[in-house]
Design a protein around this motif. Sequence first.
Motif, PDB file in Angstrom:
ATOM      1  N   GLY A  97       0.783  -1.229   0.000  1.00  0.00           N
ATOM      2  CA  GLY A  97       0.000   0.000   0.000  1.00  0.00           C
ATOM      3  C   GLY A  97       0.814   1.278   0.000  1.00  0.00           C
ATOM      4  N   ARG A  98       2.123   1.174  -0.164  1.00  0.00           N
ATOM      5  CA  ARG A  98       2.963   2.378  -0.191  1.00  0.00           C
ATOM      6  C   ARG A  98       2.902   3.080  -1.541  1.00  0.00           C
ATOM      7  N   VAL A  99       2.609   2.324  -2.575  1.00  0.00           N
ATOM      8  CA  VAL A  99       2.523   2.861  -3.931  1.00  0.00           C
ATOM      9  C   VAL A  99       1.195   2.429  -4.535  1.00  0.00           C
ATOM     10  N   ARG A 100       0.555   3.350  -5.204  1.00  0.00           N
ATOM     11  CA  ARG A 100      -0.698   3.036  -5.882  1.00  0.00           C
ATOM     12  C   ARG A 100      -0.512   3.274  -7.374  1.00  0.00           C
ATOM     13  N   LEU A 101      -0.943   2.307  -8.171  1.00  0.00           N
ATOM     14  CA  LEU A 101      -0.884   2.396  -9.624  1.00  0.00           C
ATOM     15  C   LEU A 101      -2.287   2.182 -10.157  1.00  0.00           C
ATOM     16  N   GLU A 102      -2.761   3.132 -10.958  1.00  0.00           N
ATOM     17  CA  GLU A 102      -4.066   3.023 -11.594  1.00  0.00           C
ATOM     18  C   GLU A 102      -3.896   3.214 -13.092  1.00  0.00           C
ATOM     19  N   ALA A 103      -4.502   2.324 -13.840  1.00  0.00           N
ATOM     20  CA  ALA A 103      -4.456   2.399 -15.305  1.00  0.00           C
ATOM     21  C   ALA A 103      -5.527   1.461 -15.841  1.00  0.00           C
ATOM     22  N   GLY A 104      -5.769   1.549 -17.130  1.00  0.00           N
ATOM     23  CA  GLY A 104      -6.686   0.620 -17.768  1.00  0.00           C
ATOM     24  C   GLY A 104      -6.136  -0.795 -17.727  1.00  0.00           C
ATOM     25  N   PHE A 105      -7.009  -1.763 -17.848  1.00  0.00           N
ATOM     26  CA  PHE A 105      -6.608  -3.161 -17.727  1.00  0.00           C
ATOM     27  C   PHE A 105      -5.509  -3.539 -18.720  1.00  0.00           C
ATOM     28  N   ARG A 106      -5.651  -3.147 -19.960  1.00  0.00           N
ATOM     29  CA  ARG A 106      -4.631  -3.482 -20.971  1.00  0.00           C
ATOM     30  C   ARG A 106      -3.286  -2.837 -20.637  1.00  0.00           C
TER      31      ARG A 106
END
Length: 115
Positions: A97-106
């Motif tokens: 939980g120190r880093v969050r990455l959000e992007a589309g599934f592909r």
Amino acid sequence: MADAEECRRALEQLSHNLARSTGSVRKAAELDRSLSCRITDLDLTFTGRLSDGSIRDLREAPGAPAAKADIRLTMSSDDLVALVGGKLNFAAAWAGGRVRLEAGFRDLLRLRTLL
């Protein structure tokens, strides 16, 4: 706590590392996507474009990102510097939980090579 200039240098180093990469890492880095990196402890966001294997048009602005980027990272300044410096493992930081990455599934599937 790292300062804004150290964060900028870390992102520039990441861009340099991506540009020098080869094989599957290079292919994963060749996305053409908007990018934001929110630095929580400094209350600022770096934005740019991941294009041709490097980060281009890197800009800094106070607060949260003005627009939703295709690829969004959120972390502390020290974690950014440690990740780029090889002192912090991305997968462990993400799982903890120190880093969050959000992007589309592909994009996530393609980016996993970089992680």
